[in-house]
Design a protein around this motif. Structure first.
Motif, short mmCIF file in Angstrom:
data_model
loop_
_atom_site.label_atom_id
_atom_site.label_comp_id
_atom_site.label_asym_id
_atom_site.label_seq_id
_atom_site.Cartn_x
_atom_site.Cartn_y
_atom_site.Cartn_z
N ASN A 106 0.57 -12.62 7.52
CA ASN A 106 1.20 -12.13 6.17
C ASN A 106 0.78 -11.00 5.57
N ALA A 107 -0.77 -10.56 5.58
CA ALA A 107 -0.99 -9.37 5.22
C ALA A 107 -0.45 -8.20 5.67
N ALA A 108 -0.32 -8.27 7.17
CA ALA A 108 0.17 -7.21 7.96
C ALA A 108 1.78 -6.88 7.27
N ARG A 109 2.68 -8.00 7.14
CA ARG A 109 3.73 -8.05 6.57
C ARG A 109 3.92 -7.38 5.25
N ILE A 110 3.00 -8.01 4.27
CA ILE A 110 3.08 -7.27 2.94
C ILE A 110 2.64 -5.92 3.03
N PHE A 111 1.82 -5.55 3.77
CA PHE A 111 1.41 -3.92 3.46
C PHE A 111 2.36 -3.05 4.45
N GLY A 112 3.32 -3.82 4.97
CA GLY A 112 4.35 -2.90 5.54
C GLY A 112 4.59 -2.84 7.04
N ALA A 113 4.06 -3.58 7.77
CA ALA A 113 3.97 -3.58 9.14
C ALA A 113 5.02 -4.49 9.56
N HIS A 114 6.02 -3.78 9.90
CA HIS A 114 7.55 -4.37 10.38
C HIS A 114 7.87 -3.86 11.60
N VAL A 138 -3.71 -10.16 -2.44
CA VAL A 138 -5.28 -10.40 -1.99
C VAL A 138 -5.29 -12.00 -1.65
N PHE A 139 -5.85 -12.25 -0.68
CA PHE A 139 -5.93 -13.70 -0.10
C PHE A 139 -7.18 -14.40 -0.28
N GLN A 140 -6.89 -15.57 -0.21
CA GLN A 140 -8.23 -16.35 -0.32
C GLN A 140 -9.17 -16.24 0.55
N ASN A 141 -8.84 -15.92 1.97
CA ASN A 141 -9.93 -15.77 2.84
C ASN A 141 -9.96 -14.43 3.06
N SER A 142 -9.46 -13.43 2.44
CA SER A 142 -9.28 -12.01 2.46
C SER A 142 -8.37 -11.47 3.50
N ALA A 143 -8.14 -12.28 4.48
CA ALA A 143 -7.08 -11.87 5.55
C ALA A 143 -7.53 -10.28 6.05
N LEU A 144 -8.68 -9.97 6.26
CA LEU A 144 -8.90 -8.64 6.63
C LEU A 144 -8.68 -8.70 8.30
N PHE A 145 -8.35 -7.51 8.72
CA PHE A 145 -8.08 -7.38 10.10
C PHE A 145 -9.52 -7.08 11.01
N GLY A 152 -2.30 -0.06 4.66
CA GLY A 152 -0.99 -0.20 3.92
C GLY A 152 -0.54 1.40 3.78
N LEU A 153 -1.62 2.11 3.56
CA LEU A 153 -0.94 3.66 3.49
C LEU A 153 -0.57 4.27 4.69
N LYS A 154 -1.30 3.83 5.82
CA LYS A 154 -0.86 4.30 7.07
C LYS A 154 0.59 3.71 7.62
N MET A 155 0.97 2.44 6.90
CA MET A 155 2.17 2.06 7.03
C MET A 155 3.30 2.65 6.56
N GLU A 156 2.77 3.45 5.36
CA GLU A 156 3.68 4.46 4.55
C GLU A 156 3.75 5.58 5.01
N ASN A 157 3.13 5.67 6.19
CA ASN A 157 3.12 7.18 6.89
C ASN A 157 2.71 8.33 5.87
N ILE A 158 1.65 8.08 5.09
CA ILE A 158 1.08 9.23 4.30
C ILE A 158 0.20 9.97 5.22
N LEU A 181 -5.39 -2.34 -4.02
CA LEU A 181 -5.21 -1.22 -4.74
C LEU A 181 -4.76 0.02 -4.31
N ALA A 182 -5.12 0.29 -3.01
CA ALA A 182 -4.88 1.39 -2.20
C ALA A 182 -3.59 2.11 -2.34
N ILE A 183 -2.56 0.98 -2.18
CA ILE A 183 -1.20 1.52 -2.17
C ILE A 183 -0.26 1.43 -3.51
N SER A 184 -1.20 1.29 -4.58
CA SER A 184 -0.81 1.57 -5.79
C SER A 184 0.17 0.57 -6.20
#
Lengths: 242, 246
Positions: free
Chosen positions: A142-150, B80-87, B99-105, B148-151
């Motif tokens: 879900n985090a990947a999807r929300i942050f734009g990974a499609h 923001v997720f309960q268990n942080s859901a970090l990769f 998130g910034l990488k996904m936006e091609n910044i 917050l990074a993706i504003s």
């Protein structure tokens, strides 16, 4: 840093390292001694081993690509789940039963060996990867999807990393199955590769020497691949633990 | 007086799903209607398992409602997720940059933003650590920094402090308030802790047991940061706690 799994502690022990080194040294000594006494066997052995390894690596790369592609497609498709029982049934088919079919289409050739080995290596990678994707952490997805990974970005930046430990585990299992497939087909119907080298002229007095030489060399190659390729990759998968 | 615009609204939301074991359709949400204004801090409270997180998933687009409409004016939504859901395969720096990488910044811009966020959430020195090497509180800081990074102009938070120890949660709540003041971001937070909701929220939506609906909306008109020892604070906590039906 997370504790490494038990296997890594074992191989990190000094005693184990020394034993492994002496074992490897002993096997290499056997190879050199026999090849000196058996004339130009070493050259033939290296040639045969390289050819078999080339067939195996080729087959592995094909299986890796196909297995990961199928696993990702199944995981991303609603119809995918209905294909799993079919694949499950197919993987249970003894692979050597398919040899006549492959021979019918390709004859006893390098291409046939590669394709046959690829169909054997495919299954462990496919099922390990599929399991990893199906059991991936939902919040991470879900985090990947929300942050734009499609689409392709999701595959590259989420699905492949999630599947990475499974790819390595499946590859280790698949590669050893691949050795059996390649050597098996080589012994049955080919005149080149490590299979025929082991099986060559078994009526001659030289046979025992070449057999020991071939098996020893195989041991060294398998050991080196495990140590130099799979172990570092397996160690890297420890980072992927949640 | 300047009127704030609505950033998020939901009208007549229903959600149900098929229980594959029993073959029954289970109703989770019914007739959920609300509006959230720009810059507001809203908390959803209600009994455990009533469907608060489901609403958040519908608002974020992760789930589709069975019926009803969601209208989002926000350009960027983060969560923001309960268990942080970090990769776990990415370092702190790489997680925040995701998130910034996904936006091609471009890379230099990403580096600049990530460094800024790392400093802001107090993770300097931990940039190259992996999630497995961090404590629960630090992981949640990374989760907040990643968001917050993706504003974002809308930040959804699903029980972000519930798995942390009391002291860490307390500290992070204070930091979250600072972030909210600094960025003027709209925050919708799910929590099961009434005290947390009263400490942070402008408005608290109280949800009924499943199938849930909004029982009441309570405005908290106390200045922030709130004095957790004041009589007003206790009264609000007490009033809302009584209203939550289990």
């Amino acid at each position: 840093m997370a504790r490494l799994v038990h296997g890594f502690h074992l191989t990190k022990k000094r005693k184990h390292k020394i034993t492994t080194f002496f074992l490897l040294f002993f096997i290499l000594a056997i190879i050199i001694t026999i090849s000196i006494s058996a004339g130009d066997s070493l050259g033939l052995l290296i040639q045969a081993l390289c050819l078999s390894l080339f067939r195996l690596i080729f087959a592995y790369l094909i299986s890796l690509f196909v297995a990961v592609l199928i696993a990702i497609s199944i995981n991303n498709s609603k119809l995918g789940d209905s294909l799993i029982p079919i694949f499950d049934l197919m993987q249970n088919l003894p692979s050597f039963a398919l040899i006549p079919l492959f021979v019918f289409y390709f004859g006893y050739t390098s291409l046939m060996t590669i394709i046959f080995a690829a169909t054997s290596i495919l299954w462990p990678i496919l099922f390990y990867v599929l399991h990893a994707l199906k059991t991936a952490d939902k919040d991470q997805e879900n985090a990947a999807r929300i942050f734009g990974a499609h689409g392709l970005k999701k595959i590259l930046f989420f699905s492949l990393p999630v599947a990475f430990p499974a790819i390595i585990t499946g590859s280790i299992v698949g590669f050893s199955i691949g050795w059996e497939a390649v050597i098996g087909v080589e012994i049955i119907g080919l005149s080149t590769g490590i299979g025929p080298f082991l099986n060559n002229d078994n009526s001659s007095s030289m046979h025992n020497k070449t057999l020991i030489l071939g098996i020893s060399a195989l041991l060294v190659v398998v050991f080196l691949i495990n140590r130099l390729v799979w172990m570092p990759l397996l160690k890297k998968t420890q980072l992927y633990a949640n | 007086m300047q009127t704030k615009k609505t950033i998020l609204s939901a009208s007549d939301l229903y959600y149900s799903y098929l229980n594959e074991d029993t073959g029954e359709h289970l109703s989770v949400l019914k007739n959920i209607t609300f509006e959230i204004l720009e810059g507001e801090f809203v908390c959803f409270v209600g009994p455990s398992g009533c469907g608060k997180s489901t609403i958040l998933k519908i608002l974020s687009g992760l789930e589709k409602s069975t019926k009803g409409k969601v209208n989002i004016e926000a350009k960027k939504i983060a969560m923001v997720f309960q268990n942080s859901a970090l990769f776990p395969w990415l370092t702190v720096r790489e997680n925040i940059a995701f998130g910034l990488k996904m936006e091609n910044i471009n890379k230099s811009e990403i580096d600049k933003i990530v460094t800024e966020k790392i400093n802001e959430v107090g993770l300097s020195g931990f940039e190259d650590k992996y999630p497995i090497e961090l404590s629960g509180g630090m992981k949640q800081r990374v989760g907040i920094a990643r968001a917050l990074a993706i504003s974002p102009d809308l930040l959804l938070m699903d029980e972000p402090f519930s798995s942390l120890d009391i002291l860490t949660a307390e500290k992070l709540r204070k930091e979250l308030l600072d972030i909210w003041v600094k960025y003027k971001v709209t925050i919708v937070m799910v929590t099961h802790l009434v005290e947390e909701a009263v400490e942070l929220a402008d408005r608290i939506f109280i949800f009924a047991p499943r199938p849930t609906f909004i029982e009441e909306v309570v405005s908290i008109n106390l200045d922030k940061p709130r004095d957790k020892r004041s009589q007003e604070y206790y009264d609000q906590v007490d009033k809302i706690s009584r209203q939550i039906k289990t």
